[in-house]
Design a protein around this motif. Structure first.
Motif, PDB file in Angstrom:
ATOM      1  N   SER A  54       1.088  -1.292  -0.158  1.00 47.13           N
ATOM      2  CA  SER A  54       0.140   0.071   0.021  1.00 47.13           C
ATOM      3  C   SER A  54       0.921   1.279   0.166  1.00 47.13           C
ATOM      4  N   GLY A  55       0.527   2.237  -0.893  1.00 48.00           N
ATOM      5  CA  GLY A  55       1.205   3.519  -1.003  1.00 48.00           C
ATOM      6  C   GLY A  55       2.227   3.559  -2.072  1.00 48.00           C
ATOM      7  N   ILE A  56       2.952   2.152  -2.507  1.00 43.63           N
ATOM      8  CA  ILE A  56       3.854   2.143  -3.500  1.00 43.63           C
ATOM      9  C   ILE A  56       3.307   1.150  -4.424  1.00 43.63           C
ATOM     10  N   ARG A  57       2.280   0.704  -4.857  1.00 42.82           N
ATOM     11  CA  ARG A  57       1.693  -0.234  -5.659  1.00 42.82           C
ATOM     12  C   ARG A  57       1.650   0.294  -7.022  1.00 42.82           C
ATOM     13  N   ILE A  58       1.610  -0.391  -7.830  1.00 47.27           N
ATOM     14  CA  ILE A  58       1.523  -0.240  -9.555  1.00 47.27           C
ATOM     15  C   ILE A  58       0.447   1.238  -9.561  1.00 47.27           C
ATOM     16  N   ASP A  59      -0.581   1.058  -9.262  1.00 39.83           N
ATOM     17  CA  ASP A  59      -1.495   2.476  -9.135  1.00 39.83           C
ATOM     18  C   ASP A  59      -0.988   3.676  -8.599  1.00 39.83           C
ATOM     19  N   ASP A  60      -0.222   3.329  -7.286  1.00 37.43           N
ATOM     20  CA  ASP A  60       0.129   4.795  -6.538  1.00 37.43           C
ATOM     21  C   ASP A  60       1.281   5.432  -7.682  1.00 37.43           C
ATOM     22  N   LEU A  61       2.180   4.398  -8.192  1.00 35.81           N
ATOM     23  CA  LEU A  61       3.177   4.949  -9.044  1.00 35.81           C
ATOM     24  C   LEU A  61       2.642   5.442 -10.403  1.00 35.81           C
ATOM     25  N   ALA A  62       1.542   4.994 -10.936  1.00 34.79           N
ATOM     26  CA  ALA A  62       0.972   5.410 -12.014  1.00 34.79           C
ATOM     27  C   ALA A  62       0.226   6.793 -12.069  1.00 34.79           C
ATOM     28  N   LYS A  63       0.066   7.306 -10.777  1.00 33.90           N
ATOM     29  CA  LYS A  63      -0.953   8.481 -10.636  1.00 33.90           C
ATOM     30  C   LYS A  63      -0.276   9.697 -11.236  1.00 33.90           C
ATOM     31  N   LYS A 121       9.158   0.291   5.408  1.00 34.42           N
ATOM     32  CA  LYS A 121       8.829   1.247   6.483  1.00 34.42           C
ATOM     33  C   LYS A 121       9.562   2.164   6.845  1.00 34.42           C
ATOM     34  N   GLU A 122      10.730   2.379   5.845  1.00 33.42           N
ATOM     35  CA  GLU A 122      11.504   3.494   5.998  1.00 33.42           C
ATOM     36  C   GLU A 122      11.061   4.718   5.172  1.00 33.42           C
ATOM     37  N   LEU A 123      10.162   4.323   4.047  1.00 32.09           N
ATOM     38  CA  LEU A 123       9.514   5.359   3.262  1.00 32.09           C
ATOM     39  C   LEU A 123       8.299   6.057   4.077  1.00 32.09           C
ATOM     40  N   THR A 124       8.300   7.339   3.829  1.00 34.76           N
ATOM     41  CA  THR A 124       7.215   8.194   4.092  1.00 34.76           C
ATOM     42  C   THR A 124       6.196   8.449   3.117  1.00 34.76           C
ATOM     43  N   PRO A 125       4.959   8.670   3.366  1.00 35.49           N
ATOM     44  CA  PRO A 125       4.010   8.740   2.491  1.00 35.49           C
ATOM     45  C   PRO A 125       4.155  10.216   1.610  1.00 35.49           C
ATOM     46  N   GLU A 126       4.886  11.223   2.328  1.00 33.76           N
ATOM     47  CA  GLU A 126       5.237  12.373   1.516  1.00 33.76           C
ATOM     48  C   GLU A 126       6.163  12.078   0.442  1.00 33.76           C
ATOM     49  N   SER A 127       7.189  11.273   0.823  1.00 30.90           N
ATOM     50  CA  SER A 127       8.317  11.082  -0.189  1.00 30.90           C
ATOM     51  C   SER A 127       7.831  10.410  -1.438  1.00 30.90           C
ATOM     52  N   VAL A 128       6.801   9.471  -1.318  1.00 28.62           N
ATOM     53  CA  VAL A 128       6.162   9.103  -2.533  1.00 28.62           C
ATOM     54  C   VAL A 128       5.412  10.010  -3.325  1.00 28.62           C
ATOM     55  N   LYS A 129       4.898  10.998  -2.826  1.00 31.17           N
ATOM     56  CA  LYS A 129       4.118  12.170  -3.445  1.00 31.17           C
ATOM     57  C   LYS A 129       4.998  12.997  -4.166  1.00 31.17           C
ATOM     58  N   GLN A 130       6.252  13.199  -3.814  1.00 33.65           N
ATOM     59  CA  GLN A 130       7.135  13.930  -4.502  1.00 33.65           C
ATOM     60  C   GLN A 130       7.303  13.675  -6.229  1.00 33.65           C
ATOM     61  N   PRO A 131       7.545  14.638  -6.808  1.00 34.85           N
ATOM     62  CA  PRO A 131       7.503  14.580  -8.354  1.00 34.85           C
ATOM     63  C   PRO A 131       8.676  13.830  -8.699  1.00 34.85           C
TER      64      PRO A 131
END
Ligand code: NI
Length: 270
Positions: A54-63, A121-131
């Motif tokens: 959750s948070g880094i699944r295929i669909d998350d990366l595709a956003k 677990k070391e990933l933060t939800p904010e970092s995933v949203k960075q361009p």
């Protein structure tokens, strides 16, 4: 398509290409080799890898691509490798397709699940949203032992754990070539120039009848730093694709699971 969309995407693809060439210098050499031989090098697709967490699944990366007008256009299953993938297309066919795959964590061993869960677990939800997330590389700390443990079970999972979020490969659109206008000619030229190609499932994956022929280099080995040392491991490969028309006369833009299954092995260690 707005001008803003075009420039957002071209900037993103440019950054991804820079990151990719940095850890896969052979790609830049191959790009230059075809360019200096008079070919226009266009990109058929860019591939990304991830875990189905959750948070880094295929669909998350595709956003980020969907925001710019890309639409999901196909899905693929790789039961033996425990992978699932989807591809996205843009109405502007000049833009590369996006192919994103994920490792199905629940199908891995308890040990694999433990290591991967700890890393993610070391990933933060904010970092995933960075361009820049899609070319940010490895966001977690990993030891050589953890890497090797994962590699025993899944070459894919170990690649993902070592390299993180960045293009796994770019793909040359062979249809756009004038002189090297077949996969055979591309392969022959690359081998003549000393590049090692992926032989798994044969040099050419797919047939004109399947409407897609593909080949790829073997990923070159580079030195990667881990918490406790450095290992020389396969980074990224360069792929080549030739597409054929469907019954309606339009070029086929999908993927062939059986061929992609073998292409995945371009990052195998042996
Ligand atoms: Ni590919």
């Amino acid at each position: 398509m707005s001008q803003e969309t075009t420039s957002n995407l071209s900037l993103l693809f440019e950054k991804m290409w820079e990151d990719y060439c940095q850890i896969s210098p052979q790609a830049k050499r191959i790009f230059n080799l075809f360019s200096t031989n008079g070919e226009v090098v266009l990109n058929d697709h860019i591939a990304l890898r991830t875990f189905n967490i959750s948070g880094i699944r295929i669909d998350d990366l595709a956003k980020v691509f969907e925001t710019e007008g890309y639409r999901p256009s196909g899905e693929y299953h790789f039961p033996q490798k425990k992978l699932y993938a989807k591809h996205w297309q843009h109405e502007n066919e000049q833009l590369p397709k996006i192919f994103i795959s994920e490792f199905k964590l629940e199908e891995g061993s308890t040990e694999l699940q433990r290591i991967v869960t700890k890393l993610v677990k070391e990933l933060t939800p904010e970092s995933v949203k960075q361009p820049h997330f899609l070319y940010s590389g490895r966001p977690w700390k990993i030891t050589t032992q953890e890497y090797l443990k994962l590699a025993e079970e899944s070459e894919y999972a170990s690649w993902m754990a070592a390299f993180g979020f960045r293009p796994n490969h770019f793909t040359i659109n062979v249809n756009a070539f004038k002189k090297f206008n077949s996969i055979e000619k591309v392969n022959e030229f690359l081998q003549k120039n000393g590049f090692k190609l992926n032989m798994s499932g044969g040099l050419i994956k797919g047939t004109p009848e399947e409407m897609l022929e593909q080949s790829s280099t073997m990923a070159e080995k580079i030195k990667v730093s881990f918490v406790d040392g450095v290992l020389e491991i396969p980074s990224c490969y360069y792929e080549f694709a030739k597409r054929y028309p469907q019954k309606d006369g339009k070029l086929y833009h999908g993927f062939i699971a059986q061929s992609a299954d073998k292409i995945f092995e371009s990052t195998n260690r042996y």
